[in-house]
Design an enzyme around this catalytic site. Structure first.
Site, PDB file in Angstrom:
ATOM      1  N   GLU A 140     181.725  27.810 -75.271  1.00 19.00           N
ATOM      2  CA  GLU A 140     180.808  28.069 -74.163  1.00 19.00           C
ATOM      3  C   GLU A 140     179.587  27.173 -74.368  1.00 19.00           C
ATOM      4  O   GLU A 140     178.734  27.460 -75.206  1.00 19.00           O
ATOM      5  CB  GLU A 140     180.374  29.538 -74.151  1.00 19.00           C
TER       6      GLU A 140
ATOM      7  N   ASP B  13     181.023  31.828 -78.572  1.00 21.59           N
ATOM      8  CA  ASP B  13     179.928  32.251 -77.715  1.00 21.59           C
ATOM      9  C   ASP B  13     178.721  31.331 -77.921  1.00 21.59           C
ATOM     10  O   ASP B  13     178.412  30.965 -79.053  1.00 21.59           O
ATOM     11  CB  ASP B  13     179.591  33.698 -78.146  1.00 21.59           C
TER      12      ASP B  13
HETATM   13  C1  BGC Z   1     177.974  36.045 -73.357  1.00 23.34           C
HETATM   14  C2  BGC Z   1     177.114  37.094 -72.735  1.00 23.34           C
HETATM   15  C3  BGC Z   1     176.286  37.744 -73.832  1.00 23.34           C
HETATM   16  C4  BGC Z   1     175.511  36.679 -74.627  1.00 23.34           C
HETATM   17  C5  BGC Z   1     174.909  37.232 -75.859  1.00 23.34           C
HETATM   18  C6  BGC Z   1     176.942  35.089 -73.850  1.00 23.34           C
HETATM   19  O1  BGC Z   1     177.158  33.812 -73.910  1.00 23.34           O
HETATM   20  O2  BGC Z   1     178.858  35.431 -72.471  1.00 23.34           O
HETATM   21  O3  BGC Z   1     177.846  38.028 -72.032  1.00 23.34           O
HETATM   22  O4  BGC Z   1     175.364  38.624 -73.285  1.00 23.34           O
HETATM   23  O5  BGC Z   1     176.349  35.635 -74.994  1.00 23.34           O
HETATM   24  O6  BGC Z   1     175.884  37.367 -76.858  1.00 23.34           O
END
Ligand code: BGC
Ligand code: MG
Length: 547
Positions: free
Chosen positions: A244, A204
């Site tokens: 990501e 993430d």
């Molecule tokens: C996730 C989101 C989330 C955020 C905080 C992001 O990159 O895809 O859905 O709210 O991280 O963890």
């Protein structure tokens, strides 16, 4: 590369399916999807041709950000099941030839996580330095990711009188990666899930993880990413890291590291956003441009291609053209969030037009990369009418037109999230009906997946955009050895005819087959292709073997 070696690098050609267990299938009638429910539906996913499941966070959570606020990295949210069931899920998925990757949410914990509870109880807590503290917010306050709910990225903790850092919600305090003990904890978490059998992680918000304030300037932020990659590879050779990194291609490059040392796969945000720009303009040019300029990465790495995810369709990378996309795809301001993205799914943005929804999916599976499906996209799900921000795209999976769309036997008021009503609701859009309709989106997607998997050139070949005379048509090819995959997509409402300059794509005499339709292809120097409005064709050319 030999097929056996390609198989080792499974992620580059994976068909990934992203789902949230609590929204997929409820097995015990409490209104919340669960691991047993997912196990019941494993044949559906195998039958679709998925080769890797991406499970959104299912760990113990304070549940104020859809699970992205973890309170125990080693525990399963008790509404969904337990570790025993999780191990069963891994076994069942592996048995069907599917790998499992899980979200690794390490930028922050929940403020309910015992580390933070201790850290904020006393400045002398052994966990104090797990988080990032300042006596006063620095002058140059960064932007919060959720500007509608949060004022900044520093919140004062009244009890101890210092400010803690959070780029996301204030209940998501950021971990301090400058602290080696924190880094060791993260490695332990990775090791734990790999040992249970998962095949990798979707990390993430990577840039926020590795470039946090608090790391001295002279430190190389990528050293931590390399450390994680080395560690994951050491514990499980086939373990994969999907990142990501919501930046454009050039800025994404450093996150791959030198020759395969950091992320193995990265979500391709620029292509996703540009694809929708091209749809809006009925013009493949913007897409063709970014595709041609996308850096070629090491064969051990790749791009994960997607149309939609659980987050808004951000338009941040489109610069000035953002407004144009907003106006056409999200005319109602309630369909937009944070002035940067659209909270709608593919089918609703494309007004439920089956030709355009198919065009989008045909691109998803034919552009080079590992295609990623967000659950429900394969049947064309939408959102509840009165959009509720990002939750609008997080409704229960629609299995049938029966009670609660076949998701749960609970009373409707007990459902974990409201169902979509209207044209895109379960009554009209569901798996059961589409399974029985040969012309359904579901069967179309299944065919695309089967052909993607049978055509290794798409993920492994050399990519090129081929110029043709029709401005509304994108032709691209992926060549590998003596075989070439060729895809043709019409972005316009009008049918058209394109002359494919075959000799520029394949050097020798070639046999050409149509991968999606039975068609007689008359091969000469050029190949004449008829396309319907928003039509597509997939072809494969192989050098004619000597007689
Ligand atoms: C996730 C989101 C989330 C955020 C905080 C992001 O990159 O895809 O859905 O709210 O991280 O963890
Ligand atoms: Mg349940």
């Amino acid at each position: 590369m030999r097929p056996a070696d390609r198989a080792d690098l499974w992620w580059r050609a994976a068909v990934i399916y992203c789902l949230d267990i609590e929204k997929f299938q409820d097995s015990d009638g409490d209104g919340v999807g669960d691991i047993d429910g997912l196990i019941e539906r494993i044949e559906y996913l195998a039958g679709l041709g998925v080769s890797c499941l991406w499970l959104m966070p299912f760990q113990s959570t304070a549940n104020r950000d859809d699970g992205y606020d973890i309170t125990d990295y080693y525990g399963v949210d008790s509404r969904l099941g337990d570790l025993g069931r999780f191990v069963e899920l891994i076994r069942v998925a592996h048995d069907r030839g599917m790998r499992i990757i899980i979200d690794l949410v390490i930028n922050h914990t929940s403020d309910q996580h015992p580390w933070f509870v201790s850290a904020r109880s006393d400045r002398d807590s052994p966990y104090r330095d797990f988080y990032v503290w300042r006596d006063a917010p620095p002058e140059d306050q960064g932007e919060n990711v959720f500007p509608d709910t949060e004022e900044g990225i520093w919140t004062k903790d009244d009890a101890t009188g210092q400010y803690y850092l959070h780029h996301f919600y204030s209940h998501q305090p950021e971990l301090n990666f400058a602290n080696p003990t924190v880094r060791a904890e993260i490695a332990r978490i990775i090791g734990f899930w790999l040992q249970l059998g998962v095949d990798g992680f979707r990390i993430d918000s990577v840039p926020f993880v590795i470039e946090p304030p608090g790391v001295p300037d002279e430190a190389d932020p990528h050293a931590f990413m390399r450390e994680l990659h080395r560690f994951a590879g050491r514990r499980r050779g086939s373990g994969m890291l999907l990142g990501e990194v919501g930046l454009d291609h050039t800025d994404q490059l450093p996150y791959f590291g030198e020759s395969g040392t950091e992320l193995d796969l990265q979500l391709d945000f620029l292509i996703a956003q540009t694809m929708f720009l091209s749809f809006v303009r009925h013009d493949p040019q913007p897409l063709a441009e970014v595709l041609s300029q996308r850096p070629v990465v090491d064969l051990s790495q790749g791009w994960a291609m997607f149309l939609r995810s659980h987050d808004e369709l951000s338009l941040e990378l489109l610069g000035d053209t953002k407004q144009e996309v907003f106006e056409t795809l999200a005319p109602d301001p309630r369909q937009r969030v944070y002035d940067r993205g659209i909270v709608r799914r593919t089918a609703t943005m494309l007004e439920g037009d089956p030709r355009r929804v198919r065009l989008a999916h045909s691109l998803l599976f034919s552009l080079p990369g590992a295609p990623l499906i967000y659950y429900g996209e394969e049947i064309g799900m939408g959102e509840p009418g009165d959009t509720s921000g990002r939750d609008g795209m997080r409704t229960p999976m629609q299995w049938s037109s029966g009670r609660n769309g076949g998701f749960s036997s609970a009373s409707e008021s007990a459902l974990v999230a409201p169902l979509t009503a209207g044209d895109f609701g379960p009554e009209h859009v569901n798996v059961y009906d589409q399974e029985r309709d040969p012309g359904s989106l579901l069967n179309f997607v299944r065919t695309l997946i089967a052909q993607y998997r049978a055509t290794p050139e798409i993920a492994w070949g050399d990519f090129a955009v081929i110029d043709v005379d029709e401005p509304g048509v994108l032709v691209h090819s992926c060549r590998s050895g003596t075989a070439a995959f060729i895809a043709v997509h019409n972005f316009e409402d009008e049918p058209c005819t394109v002359e494919l300059p075959l000799t520029r794509i394949v050097e020798e005499d070639a046999d050409i087959i149509d991968l999606l339709e039975s068609a007689d292809l008359d091969v000469a120097e050029t190949l004449t292709i008829e396309l319907g409005s928003y039509g597509h064709r997939w072809l494969r050319a192989t050098a004619r073997s000597p007689k």
